[in-house]
Write a protein that holds these residues in place. Structure first.
Motif, short mmCIF file in Angstrom:
data_model
loop_
_atom_site.label_atom_id
_atom_site.label_comp_id
_atom_site.label_asym_id
_atom_site.label_seq_id
_atom_site.Cartn_x
_atom_site.Cartn_y
_atom_site.Cartn_z
N LYS A 121 -2.53 -0.45 2.89
CA LYS A 121 -2.98 -0.88 1.56
C LYS A 121 -1.79 -1.47 0.81
O LYS A 121 -0.67 -0.98 0.88
CB LYS A 121 -3.52 0.31 0.77
N ARG B 41 0.43 -2.13 -2.35
CA ARG B 41 0.78 -1.48 -3.61
C ARG B 41 1.70 -2.41 -4.40
O ARG B 41 2.62 -3.00 -3.83
CB ARG B 41 1.51 -0.16 -3.36
N TYR C 205 4.33 -2.35 -7.37
CA TYR C 205 5.19 -1.52 -8.21
C TYR C 205 5.78 -2.42 -9.30
O TYR C 205 6.26 -3.52 -8.99
CB TYR C 205 6.31 -0.88 -7.39
N ILE D 73 3.25 7.14 -1.71
CA ILE D 73 4.10 6.52 -2.74
C ILE D 73 5.50 7.12 -2.64
O ILE D 73 6.50 6.40 -2.77
CB ILE D 73 3.48 6.70 -4.13
N VAL E 126 2.52 1.86 -10.67
CA VAL E 126 2.03 1.42 -9.36
C VAL E 126 0.53 1.15 -9.45
O VAL E 126 -0.21 1.89 -10.10
CB VAL E 126 2.35 2.44 -8.25
N GLU F 74 -2.47 0.52 -6.71
CA GLU F 74 -2.83 0.49 -5.30
C GLU F 74 -4.11 -0.31 -5.16
O GLU F 74 -5.13 0.04 -5.74
CB GLU F 74 -3.02 1.91 -4.76
#
Length: 140
Positions: free
Chosen positions: A4, A6, A8, A34, A54, A56
């Motif tokens: 997946k 992510r 940040y 994470i 974050v 996702e």
């Protein structure tokens, strides 16, 4: 397995710190955490964790936008992503920051469907009025 993606970002400014995942990697049996990202990615390891947000993304979410554009920032209040895309009118230039194309396309499709419904309704009404006029002409 496809990891997946992510995103940040700096919680104050919305500046992108790191984007992870979004690709296939046969070395993983499950999604990395994470915490793992903060240990492995240098740009994350250098940051104070509670100053980094974050997001996702779901599998496939914004894939076209990442393929065609560049993620420029996140709005820290709304968690909305902003991309820039190549400017087709000026090769080498980029567009100003935009809402992701996938979201803009969805809005346009919804508007298009609404306009089609309105056109259909107006057409039916025009047919009805035409019928009424024809009937009135026959009576006169």
């Amino acid at each position: 397995m496809k990891l997946k993606r992510r995103v940040y970002f700096d919680l104050e400014t919305g500046a992108i710190v790191e984007v992870t995942g979004g690709f296939y990697d046969t070395g993983f049996d499950e999604q990395p955490t994470i915490d793992w990202d903060f240990e492995v990615y240098q740009r994350l390891a250098e940051r104070v964790r509670n100053k980094v947000g974050v997001i996702e993304l779901e599998q496939g979410e914004y894939d076209d936008d990442f393929a065609q554009g560049i993620l420029s920032r996140v709005d820290p209040e709304t968690m909305h992503l902003y991309f820039t895309y190549p400017d087709t009118s000026e090769p080498g230039d980029r567009t100003p920051e935009l809402t992701p194309l996938t979201e803009r396309i969805k809005v346009l499709e919804d508007e298009n469907n609404l306009l089609r419904e309105k056109c259909s309704s107006l057409s039916e009404r025009a047919d009805f009025i035409e019928e009424c006029i024809t009937k009135m002409e026959m009576k006169v």
